[in-house]
Scaffold this motif. Structure first.
Motif, PDB file in Angstrom:
ATOM      1  N   LEU A   7      45.745  44.420  42.885  1.00 53.02           N
ATOM      2  CA  LEU A   7      46.345  43.729  41.743  1.00 53.02           C
ATOM      3  C   LEU A   7      45.695  42.365  41.522  1.00 53.02           C
ATOM      4  O   LEU A   7      45.385  41.988  40.383  1.00 53.02           O
ATOM      5  CB  LEU A   7      47.856  43.589  41.947  1.00 53.02           C
ATOM      6  CG  LEU A   7      48.651  43.075  40.746  1.00 53.02           C
ATOM      7  CD1 LEU A   7      48.483  43.989  39.540  1.00 53.02           C
ATOM      8  CD2 LEU A   7      50.121  42.944  41.132  1.00 53.02           C
ATOM      9  N   LYS A   8      45.445  41.630  42.595  1.00 54.47           N
ATOM     10  CA  LYS A   8      44.762  40.326  42.489  1.00 54.47           C
ATOM     11  C   LYS A   8      43.379  40.486  41.853  1.00 54.47           C
ATOM     12  O   LYS A   8      42.989  39.717  40.982  1.00 54.47           O
ATOM     13  CB  LYS A   8      44.598  39.682  43.876  1.00 54.47           C
ATOM     14  CG  LYS A   8      45.823  39.066  44.449  1.00 54.47           C
ATOM     15  CD  LYS A   8      45.458  38.421  45.791  1.00 54.47           C
ATOM     16  CE  LYS A   8      46.641  38.379  46.710  1.00 54.47           C
ATOM     17  NZ  LYS A   8      46.271  37.954  48.070  1.00 54.47           N
ATOM     18  N   ILE A   9      42.653  41.486  42.314  1.00 50.40           N
ATOM     19  CA  ILE A   9      41.300  41.715  41.804  1.00 50.40           C
ATOM     20  C   ILE A   9      41.357  42.152  40.339  1.00 50.40           C
ATOM     21  O   ILE A   9      40.585  41.664  39.514  1.00 50.40           O
ATOM     22  CB  ILE A   9      40.556  42.750  42.673  1.00 50.40           C
ATOM     23  CG1 ILE A   9      40.328  42.179  44.084  1.00 50.40           C
ATOM     24  CG2 ILE A   9      39.232  43.158  42.033  1.00 50.40           C
ATOM     25  CD1 ILE A   9      39.895  43.214  45.106  1.00 50.40           C
ATOM     26  N   ALA A  10      42.273  43.047  40.007  1.00 52.80           N
ATOM     27  CA  ALA A  10      42.395  43.519  38.625  1.00 52.80           C
ATOM     28  C   ALA A  10      42.707  42.360  37.680  1.00 52.80           C
ATOM     29  O   ALA A  10      42.167  42.305  36.567  1.00 52.80           O
ATOM     30  CB  ALA A  10      43.486  44.587  38.532  1.00 52.80           C
ATOM     31  N   ARG A  11      43.516  41.438  38.102  1.00 56.85           N
ATOM     32  CA  ARG A  11      43.858  40.284  37.262  1.00 56.85           C
ATOM     33  C   ARG A  11      42.674  39.343  37.062  1.00 56.85           C
ATOM     34  O   ARG A  11      42.636  38.607  36.085  1.00 56.85           O
ATOM     35  CB  ARG A  11      45.047  39.537  37.861  1.00 56.85           C
ATOM     36  CG  ARG A  11      46.341  40.304  37.680  1.00 56.85           C
ATOM     37  CD  ARG A  11      47.515  39.552  38.214  1.00 56.85           C
ATOM     38  NE  ARG A  11      48.748  40.271  37.901  1.00 56.85           N
ATOM     39  CZ  ARG A  11      49.856  40.180  38.594  1.00 56.85           C
ATOM     40  NH1 ARG A  11      49.914  39.384  39.657  1.00 56.85           N
ATOM     41  NH2 ARG A  11      50.918  40.860  38.247  1.00 56.85           N
ATOM     42  N   ARG A  12      41.723  39.349  37.988  1.00 60.37           N
ATOM     43  CA  ARG A  12      40.519  38.520  37.855  1.00 60.37           C
ATOM     44  C   ARG A  12      39.473  39.167  36.951  1.00 60.37           C
ATOM     45  O   ARG A  12      38.443  38.570  36.683  1.00 60.37           O
ATOM     46  CB  ARG A  12      39.882  38.264  39.224  1.00 60.37           C
ATOM     47  CG  ARG A  12      40.632  37.315  40.107  1.00 60.37           C
ATOM     48  CD  ARG A  12      39.786  36.848  41.290  1.00 60.37           C
ATOM     49  NE  ARG A  12      38.965  37.853  41.912  1.00 60.37           N
ATOM     50  CZ  ARG A  12      39.181  38.407  43.109  1.00 60.37           C
ATOM     51  NH1 ARG A  12      40.209  38.026  43.826  1.00 60.37           N
ATOM     52  NH2 ARG A  12      38.359  39.311  43.595  1.00 60.37           N
ATOM     53  N   ARG A  13      39.731  40.382  36.536  1.00 56.54           N
ATOM     54  CA  ARG A  13      38.779  41.137  35.719  1.00 56.54           C
ATOM     55  C   ARG A  13      39.397  41.447  34.353  1.00 56.54           C
ATOM     56  O   ARG A  13      39.776  42.585  34.074  1.00 56.54           O
ATOM     57  CB  ARG A  13      38.409  42.449  36.408  1.00 56.54           C
ATOM     58  CG  ARG A  13      37.686  42.263  37.721  1.00 56.54           C
ATOM     59  CD  ARG A  13      37.428  43.603  38.335  1.00 56.54           C
ATOM     60  NE  ARG A  13      36.617  43.513  39.527  1.00 56.54           N
ATOM     61  CZ  ARG A  13      36.309  44.556  40.281  1.00 56.54           C
ATOM     62  NH1 ARG A  13      36.730  45.761  39.961  1.00 56.54           N
ATOM     63  NH2 ARG A  13      35.570  44.400  41.360  1.00 56.54           N
ATOM     64  N   PRO A  14      39.471  40.452  33.479  1.00 59.51           N
ATOM     65  CA  PRO A  14      40.154  40.669  32.194  1.00 59.51           C
ATOM     66  C   PRO A  14      39.449  41.665  31.270  1.00 59.51           C
ATOM     67  O   PRO A  14      40.060  42.187  30.350  1.00 59.51           O
ATOM     68  CB  PRO A  14      40.177  39.267  31.576  1.00 59.51           C
ATOM     69  CG  PRO A  14      39.024  38.560  32.193  1.00 59.51           C
ATOM     70  CD  PRO A  14      38.897  39.118  33.587  1.00 59.51           C
TER      71      PRO A  14
END
Length: 154
Positions: free
Chosen positions: A137-144
């Motif tokens: 989830l953290k990584i997905a949020r960093r990849r808009p």
């Protein structure tokens, strides 16, 4: 030529430093040279770079890259061999480790065999209390600019 213990340690560190330069500090971007993904744990161990073990082996992006290249068997061997360096006796890190190990066992072969599967998307399919899910989830949020689906079970 006989190398001293300190010389060997320095050479392992130097090799890792060279790879770190190549991938600009992001080990998930290491080149697939048919070597480093298989032996990075060995070089970390020989260089006594203990603090790097959890940074690498609990990094979902690195795990995804390593799985795609070496498969789950190699990664699970590293997990068994370097567990004490990855967890460092920390209870919280031990729980994270166990979630990652379970994830590798359940998704590792598919991530290796089907190269287009995104490890972050797989991680988002874990339960919301799972550490792999939290990291994904953290990584997905960093990849808009990437679309990820989150599964909600009612």
């Amino acid at each position: 030529m006989q190398l001293t213990y300190e010389d060997k340690k320095a050479l392992h560190k130097r090799l890792l430093d060279c790879y770190m330069t190549v991938c600009k500090g992001n080990f998930s971007e290491l080149p697939n040279d048919n070597y480093i993904f298989s032996y990075i744990g060995h070089h970390l161990y020989e260089a006594e770079m203990w603090s790097e073990f959890p940074k690498l082996y609990l990094d979902l992006e690195f795990i995804g890259a390593k799985l795609k290249i070496t498969g789950p068997g190699d990664l699970l061997v590293d997990y068994k061999k370097y567990r004490k360096h990855i967890t460092a006796g920390d209870e919280n890190r031990e729980a994270v480790f166990e979630d990652f190990e379970r994830f590798i066992r359940s998704h590792g072969l598919d991530l290796h065999r089907f190269q287009d599967i995104d490890i972050i998307q797989c991680g988002l399919q874990e339960t919301h209390t799972n550490h792999v899910y939290t990291e994904a989830l953290k990584i997905a949020r960093r990849r808009p600019n990437k679309l990820y689906l989150e599964f909600l079970l009612l």
